[in-house]
Design an enzyme around this catalytic site. Structure first.
Site, PDB file in Angstrom:
ATOM      1  N   LYS A 127     -15.571 -31.882  27.263  1.00  0.00           N
ATOM      2  CA  LYS A 127     -15.619 -30.613  27.776  1.00  0.00           C
ATOM      3  C   LYS A 127     -15.785 -29.447  26.692  1.00  0.00           C
ATOM      4  O   LYS A 127     -15.553 -29.962  25.497  1.00  0.00           O
ATOM      5  CB  LYS A 127     -14.348 -30.340  28.660  1.00  0.00           C
ATOM      6  N   ARG A 141      -0.164 -26.348  36.843  1.00  0.00           N
ATOM      7  CA  ARG A 141      -1.605 -25.732  36.581  1.00  0.00           C
ATOM      8  C   ARG A 141      -2.192 -26.245  37.676  1.00  0.00           C
ATOM      9  O   ARG A 141      -2.125 -25.877  38.885  1.00  0.00           O
ATOM     10  CB  ARG A 141      -1.911 -25.956  35.131  1.00  0.00           C
ATOM     11  N   TYR A 178     -12.162  -4.498   4.417  1.00  0.00           N
ATOM     12  CA  TYR A 178     -11.927  -3.196   5.295  1.00  0.00           C
ATOM     13  C   TYR A 178     -10.457  -2.810   5.247  1.00  0.00           C
ATOM     14  O   TYR A 178      -9.431  -3.727   5.193  1.00  0.00           O
ATOM     15  CB  TYR A 178     -12.523  -3.686   6.829  1.00  0.00           C
ATOM     16  N   MET A 187     -17.030  -9.348  10.115  1.00  0.00           N
ATOM     17  CA  MET A 187     -17.883 -10.152  11.052  1.00  0.00           C
ATOM     18  C   MET A 187     -18.626 -11.520  10.482  1.00  0.00           C
ATOM     19  O   MET A 187     -18.720 -12.348  11.175  1.00  0.00           O
ATOM     20  CB  MET A 187     -18.744  -9.200  11.775  1.00  0.00           C
TER      21      MET A 187
END
Length: 359
Positions: free
Chosen positions: A33, A132, A252, A300
């Protein structure tokens, strides 16, 4: 193509990991998956087929459709079983039948939808404590009645703590699973995923479903050496080097201030590639055979690394995980687990397979 970053994948290692799991458990399917846990169906599945794998698990219908198309394109590939963990609804039954997919039914409503749609073989998921997906214990008797006429290919459940051999939850779920099997029509049974394979023979039943272990993740992190082969390596290029004076900031927000004069390498990878922002200031990578720590914030497209005292040049590759830095250790440094690290890697980073193919 000149690549700023890449994920090198060793399909033969995935195949070897599968063979090892199958040998330990007696029989195994491969969980592929999320595009084979982020490493790519196209590169991984042929190797699994070569290792004799004839059963696969995916999560979504569209994953099953894509996998069936891939198998059809491989001449000589066996008509493998593809189990879809999401199960079946009235809307998805036609596509499941058309693509020869085996839904893993997890409720009375799903059983009814499959019967009414005249579906073929199906699996049944019973809940033994995960709370679940899965049929609740008090609906087992009703399920047994409604399954009349359904070709039951498998009864399965999922361990909540299979990665922790000391957890008492494993024995609780094992007992509940045995009780459910006694109340249901006879069919092959499956309980163990990667961690469960290493809990012992009583957890193996008829089919194991390894996932993360195939891709090099430790089935039971923190409990001995990893028995699986490294299957992937993430590397990125050094784009620039600069000397930073004591007191100067990096990245940053000026959140990192150099305590002493430092040599900083800027690396071509960022959160758009799947590097979690939480890795900034805490994770490591390997350059020239030595480890170096990320400093400043992950942006990024770029990360910055303290390479003071290391022999590093522009154009060198930095390893974020791989043979020199195991994926589970890297994930822990990022503040996550190997599953999220691998499946979170973006498609902007090409997967490069043994032999030079890429996707």
């Amino acid at each position: 193509m000149d690549r700023a970053a890449s994920i090198r994948v060793w399909p033969e290692a995935v195949a070897a990991n599968f063979a090892g799991m199958r040998n330990r458990a007696g029989a195994a399917a491969a969980v592929v998956k999320a595009d084979a846990y982020g490493l790519g169906l196209d590169g991984v599945v042929p190797a699994l087929l070569g290792a004799g794998c004839d059963s696969f698990f995916v999560a979504r219908l569209e994953e099953g459709v894509a996998l069936r198309a891939l198998l059809v394109s491989k001449r000589g590939a066996p008509k493998a079983r593809i189990f879809v963990l999401d199960g079946a609804t009235a809307a998805t039954v036609p596509a499941l039948i058309a693509h020869d997919l085996v839904p893993v039914l997890s409720s009375l409503a799903q059983i009814d939808a499959w019967r009414q749609g005249r579906g073929g073989a199906a699996a049944l998921h019973v809940d033994t404590g995960m709370n679940r997906l899965g049929l609740p214990p008090d609906e087992t008797a009703q399920a047994a009645l409604r399954l009349e006429g359904v070709s039951l290919a498998l009864v399965m459940s999922h361990l909540a703590c299979g990665d922790d051999p000391a957890s008492p939850m494993n024995a609780v779920q094992l007992a509940r699973f045995k009780d459910a099997l006694a109340r249901l029509p006879s069919a092959p049974a499956s309980l163990a995923a990667s961690g469960g394979v290493f809990l012992g023979r009583e957890y193996h039943f008829d089919l194991a479903r390894p996932g993360i272990g195939l891709y090099g993740g430790h089935p039971q992190p923190g409990h001995g050496p990893n028995p699986m082969q490294c299957a992937a390596q993430l590397t990125a290029r050094v784009l620039q080097l600069r000397d930073v004076a004591a007191g100067d900031s990096v990245g940053y927000g000026a959140s990192f201030l150099a305590p002493t004069p430092l040599r900083i390498a800027t690396i071509a990878l960022g959160y758009a590639d799947g590097v979690l922002r939480s890795a900034g200031g805490r994770a490591e990578m390997v350059l020239g055979g030595r480890r170096a720590r990320l400093v400043g914030r992950v942006s990024m497209d770029l990360i910055t690394v303290d390479v003071t005292g290391l022999e590093v040049a522009v154009g060198d590759d930095a390893e974020l995980f791989g043979p020199s830095l195991p994926v589970d250790e890297a994930a822990a440094q990022w503040g996550t687990i190997s599953y999220e690290l691998l499946t979170g890697l973006s498609r902007r980073v090409p997967r490069v397979y043994e032999g030079g193919a890429s996707a």
